[in-house]
Design a protein around this motif. Sequence first.
Motif, PDB file in Angstrom:
ATOM      1  N   PHE A 151      -5.136   8.220  -5.292  1.00 46.12           N
ATOM      2  CA  PHE A 151      -6.205   7.492  -4.589  1.00 46.12           C
ATOM      3  C   PHE A 151      -7.574   8.034  -5.017  1.00 46.12           C
ATOM      4  CE2 PHE A 151      -9.112   6.235  -1.421  1.00 46.12           C
ATOM      5  CZ  PHE A 151      -8.575   5.261  -0.607  1.00 46.12           C
ATOM      6  N   TYR A 152      -7.670   9.373  -5.084  1.00 48.33           N
ATOM      7  CA  TYR A 152      -8.958  10.008  -5.409  1.00 48.33           C
ATOM      8  C   TYR A 152      -9.418   9.594  -6.813  1.00 48.33           C
ATOM      9  CZ  TYR A 152     -12.314  13.631  -6.591  1.00 48.33           C
ATOM     10  OH  TYR A 152     -13.445  14.289  -6.997  1.00 48.33           O
TER      11      TYR A 152
ATOM     12  N   PHE B  47      -7.521   1.967  -2.946  1.00 49.59           N
ATOM     13  CA  PHE B  47      -6.135   2.063  -2.507  1.00 49.59           C
ATOM     14  C   PHE B  47      -5.199   1.763  -3.662  1.00 49.59           C
ATOM     15  CE2 PHE B  47      -7.218   1.596   2.102  1.00 49.59           C
ATOM     16  CZ  PHE B  47      -6.591   2.773   2.470  1.00 49.59           C
TER      17      PHE B  47
ATOM     18  N   ASN C 260       0.840  -1.193   0.000  1.00 45.65           N
ATOM     19  CA  ASN C 260       0.000   0.000   0.000  1.00 45.65           C
ATOM     20  C   ASN C 260       0.882   1.252   0.000  1.00 45.65           C
ATOM     21  OD1 ASN C 260      -1.588   2.204   0.894  1.00 45.65           O
ATOM     22  ND2 ASN C 260      -3.061   0.779   1.754  1.00 45.65           N
TER      23      ASN C 260
ATOM     24  N   ASN D   6       3.130  10.373  12.640  1.00 49.68           N
ATOM     25  CA  ASN D   6       4.313  10.915  11.945  1.00 49.68           C
ATOM     26  C   ASN D   6       4.453  12.403  12.208  1.00 49.68           C
ATOM     27  OD1 ASN D   6       4.876   8.505  10.787  1.00 49.68           O
ATOM     28  ND2 ASN D   6       4.815   9.212   8.691  1.00 49.68           N
TER      29      ASN D   6
ATOM     30  N   GLU E  60       8.611   8.006   5.781  1.00 52.02           N
ATOM     31  CA  GLU E  60       8.747   9.280   6.481  1.00 52.02           C
ATOM     32  C   GLU E  60       9.279   9.070   7.904  1.00 52.02           C
ATOM     33  OE1 GLU E  60       5.271  11.619   7.165  1.00 52.02           O
ATOM     34  OE2 GLU E  60       6.472  13.412   7.518  1.00 52.02           O
TER      35      GLU E  60
ATOM     36  N   PHE F 156       0.228   4.340   0.709  1.00 52.74           N
ATOM     37  CA  PHE F 156       0.059   5.184   1.900  1.00 52.74           C
ATOM     38  C   PHE F 156       0.963   4.677   3.029  1.00 52.74           C
ATOM     39  CE2 PHE F 156      -3.929   7.338   0.634  1.00 52.74           C
ATOM     40  CZ  PHE F 156      -3.606   8.593   1.128  1.00 52.74           C
ATOM     41  N   LEU F 157       0.918   3.357   3.234  1.00 51.65           N
ATOM     42  CA  LEU F 157       1.723   2.778   4.319  1.00 51.65           C
ATOM     43  C   LEU F 157       3.209   2.928   4.014  1.00 51.65           C
ATOM     44  CD1 LEU F 157      -0.358  -0.429   5.092  1.00 51.65           C
ATOM     45  CD2 LEU F 157      -0.371   1.728   6.297  1.00 51.65           C
TER      46      LEU F 157
ATOM     47  N   VAL G 218      -2.502  11.089  -2.514  1.00 49.71           N
ATOM     48  CA  VAL G 218      -3.921  11.412  -2.292  1.00 49.71           C
ATOM     49  C   VAL G 218      -4.630  11.579  -3.641  1.00 49.71           C
ATOM     50  CG1 VAL G 218      -5.492  13.158  -1.345  1.00 49.71           C
ATOM     51  CG2 VAL G 218      -3.496  12.474  -0.044  1.00 49.71           C
TER      52      VAL G 218
ATOM     53  N   LEU H  18       2.997  12.967  -0.649  1.00 51.43           N
ATOM     54  CA  LEU H  18       1.741  12.536  -0.008  1.00 51.43           C
ATOM     55  C   LEU H  18       0.546  13.098  -0.793  1.00 51.43           C
ATOM     56  CD1 LEU H  18       0.206  11.176   2.331  1.00 51.43           C
ATOM     57  CD2 LEU H  18       0.433  13.273   3.622  1.00 51.43           C
TER      58      LEU H  18
ATOM     59  N   MET I 186     -11.095  14.648  -0.020  1.00 45.35           N
ATOM     60  CA  MET I 186     -11.009  13.790  -1.209  1.00 45.35           C
ATOM     61  C   MET I 186     -11.256  12.322  -0.876  1.00 45.35           C
ATOM     62  SD  MET I 186      -7.782  15.625  -3.037  1.00 45.35           S
ATOM     63  CE  MET I 186      -7.846  14.991  -4.700  1.00 45.35           C
ATOM     64  N   ILE I 187     -10.803  11.896   0.288  1.00 41.18           N
ATOM     65  CA  ILE I 187     -10.976  10.489   0.667  1.00 41.18           C
ATOM     66  C   ILE I 187     -11.609  10.456   2.057  1.00 41.18           C
ATOM     67  CG2 ILE I 187      -9.833   8.234   0.634  1.00 41.18           C
ATOM     68  CD1 ILE I 187      -7.276   9.788  -0.291  1.00 41.18           C
TER      69      ILE I 187
ATOM     70  N   ILE J 221      -4.707   4.562   8.859  1.00 40.21           N
ATOM     71  CA  ILE J 221      -3.786   5.397   8.083  1.00 40.21           C
ATOM     72  C   ILE J 221      -3.793   6.833   8.601  1.00 40.21           C
ATOM     73  CG2 ILE J 221      -3.367   6.381   5.779  1.00 40.21           C
ATOM     74  CD1 ILE J 221      -4.019   3.650   4.668  1.00 40.21           C
TER      75      ILE J 221
ATOM     76  N   TYR K  44       4.536   5.318   2.398  1.00 30.63           N
ATOM     77  CA  TYR K  44       4.870   6.714   2.703  1.00 30.63           C
ATOM     78  C   TYR K  44       5.116   6.885   4.207  1.00 30.63           C
ATOM     79  CZ  TYR K  44       4.168  11.589   3.811  1.00 30.63           C
ATOM     80  OH  TYR K  44       4.322  12.845   4.326  1.00 30.63           O
ATOM     81  N   ILE K  45       4.248   6.273   5.009  1.00 30.94           N
ATOM     82  CA  ILE K  45       4.353   6.438   6.468  1.00 30.94           C
ATOM     83  C   ILE K  45       5.676   5.845   6.978  1.00 30.94           C
ATOM     84  CG2 ILE K  45       3.347   5.662   8.669  1.00 30.94           C
ATOM     85  CD1 ILE K  45       0.582   5.894   7.131  1.00 30.94           C
TER      86      ILE K  45
END
Lengths: 485, 214
Positions: free
Chosen positions: A182-183, A188, A129, B177, A138, A131-132, A179, A175, B162-163, B170, A134-135
């Motif tokens: 995803f949109y 996902f 994923n 973070n 970071e 998003f994960l 987003v 990020l 948006m989401i 998440i 990215y987390i």
Amino acid sequence: MSFDWLPYLFSFLAPLFSSLVVFLFGKKKFIKESISIIAIILAIFSTSLCWSSLTVSDKNSLSIGQIFYIDGLSLIMQLMVEFVALMVILYSFPYISKTYRHRTEHFHIYYSIIMLSTGFMNLAFILNNIFLLYIALELSSIIAVYLIVFNLNKESLKAGFKYIILINVGILFSLLGIVLLFYIAGEFVMISNIGEVIKSLPRNIALLSAFLFIVGFFTKAGLIPFHLWLPDSYSESPSSVTVFLAGAVTKLGFYGLARTVTGFSFNYDEIKVVVITLSSISMLFGAILAYSQRDIKKIIAYVSISEMGFIASALVLKTYEGIFGGIFHLINHTIMKGVLFFAVGAIIYACGSRKIDEIKTLISKMPPVAVSFFIGSLAVGGMPLFASFLSSIAIFFALNKEGFLLSSIILVFSEFLNVIILLKTAMSIFWQKNEKLENSKFSLPFLMVFCTGCFVICLIIFGIYPEIVYPFIDNATKGIIKIFN
Amino acid sequence: MEIIYIAILFFSFLAGEAKSLRFSILSLIPHSLLIVVVVFIIGYVNHIPALYFIAVLDLVVRAILMPVLLLKGLKNRLEAEIKPSISHPLSIALSIVVLSIGYHFVEIFKSSYIPHVISSFSCGLTLFVYGFYLFISKRDMLKMIISFFIIENGIHFLIISMIPKMPKFIEVSLTLNFIVAILFLVYLTIRLNEVFVREEIKKLKESNSQRSQL
């Protein structure tokens, strides 16, 4: 429910768990070093196990549910980070105990943070994923700031502040890109399906997301014009940490590029042009800026920026040769920076200064360091017999093949500039007429020479017998192409 | 809702442009509280109970924890902002332009290209752009942290608009973070302030001893 896949997860579980143990019990003698080394060996074992499963599978990738996606690129990155972490831990043992004696009480936190950052990086490399990913990416970057400011003097604190604020703001752009993806996708976005998502995007949205990813990951990698944090962070952190930053932390930026921007460049030529133009600027200006520096670590930092331009330009090429060259240079860059920064660490250990003018008067005879520094410098120049020769030439031909003749010329020219500045520095330090240099000899701790030697050996072996690493790079290249084609 | 968005932008303007750092940080409290209100309303109107949890989390982290941490960064230093790279009157004018015209343009863009996103989108994107403007124009460390805070709030708003049905896990990880980053930033600011104070004291002592020798 089968738990056959559990050993694969030790690549990040072992460092994360060991980080906690070292933090809690690391004050006792040798606990921090031994636990960290055991954890890294476990992680290497886990990655190797995963590699053997991957070679048996005919799909070029392994999926564990929807959470993990492991391919050649994930494993090559993990192995690289694990090797760097192992070397950094071994080198730190004698290095920080002398150079940073005033921080003895916090050595266990230093080791703990290295393990924590390694764990999050290894986790980022196998997450599916975005998003994960990215987390994890970071978090591993943020906590590395502790290592940069380990000295706790004014300069290191300033460098740390610059690093954390610039990296955080820069990476927020990626990020935003996530987003947006995803949109538009309405679900996902995974590494395993990002190729299809990119193909289905409206042109304007695709270009916008690619731009956001470029800003984010270029900042993370430290490429011009998003490089402002890099020279200060490299020069103010302990040399062992500099190797960790150059060999592992900045590589996360390239991992992000390979997982996202490469896909956009497969579908939109504009992205390829933008990235190659920015990379060429990095190659050229990195080398030019290195000339004006008087701090030996800053010189190598700018040379590093220049070289990272080669990697970024190669990773957006559509051809197998281009991506292959990019990944090969990614490995070589880690090894070369390992050699150079460890050698500089030894110089600082002996002289207590990073300024070339001061080093000249303070340095004693240190044959292993001198030889390593010369080898590292020649390798940066892409000389034959070194692994970097093969990767540079692969990138040169790939750039030419896709019509980027000017960039390939800039590549050769900046390599030439880089080797000149490094050799000039090496000669002014090691080949000068200095009474102290001629008469006195400084003996370095075994572990420091051993770690530098390991990187030198890798540099030469991969240059003479590149067949050793070819299967790994081939698998990683196929992994990238599979996702986007 | 429109009024609340304009109020959020107004408080971010105060946080960005006030010369007194204490006032800037205190302006972040109503700014964040209004964000909490918006998140709660979006959750209620769109029947997304997960957003109630996010609103509570925002209340704790953005409206309470962050201002407290930032106030700690004021220790051992003057409360006036270090001179920014753009002169103050010009910066105020630019801020008004970015916030008002930016918001207006984003609104037009939203209604013509992405009409289905939640109304907080325009406010989120304007906050992001404004935060970035502050980031490149300010030189004071605390102001840079405040601009990072505003950028982060903008992204947070964008994610929600948006989401809206983003899994809680998440959102919580992203907030974690953010907390870690701010903690490190404030820690570094405090340590740097200490170093600057030590240097000033040293300089003062040196000049005193020189004077006494004369």
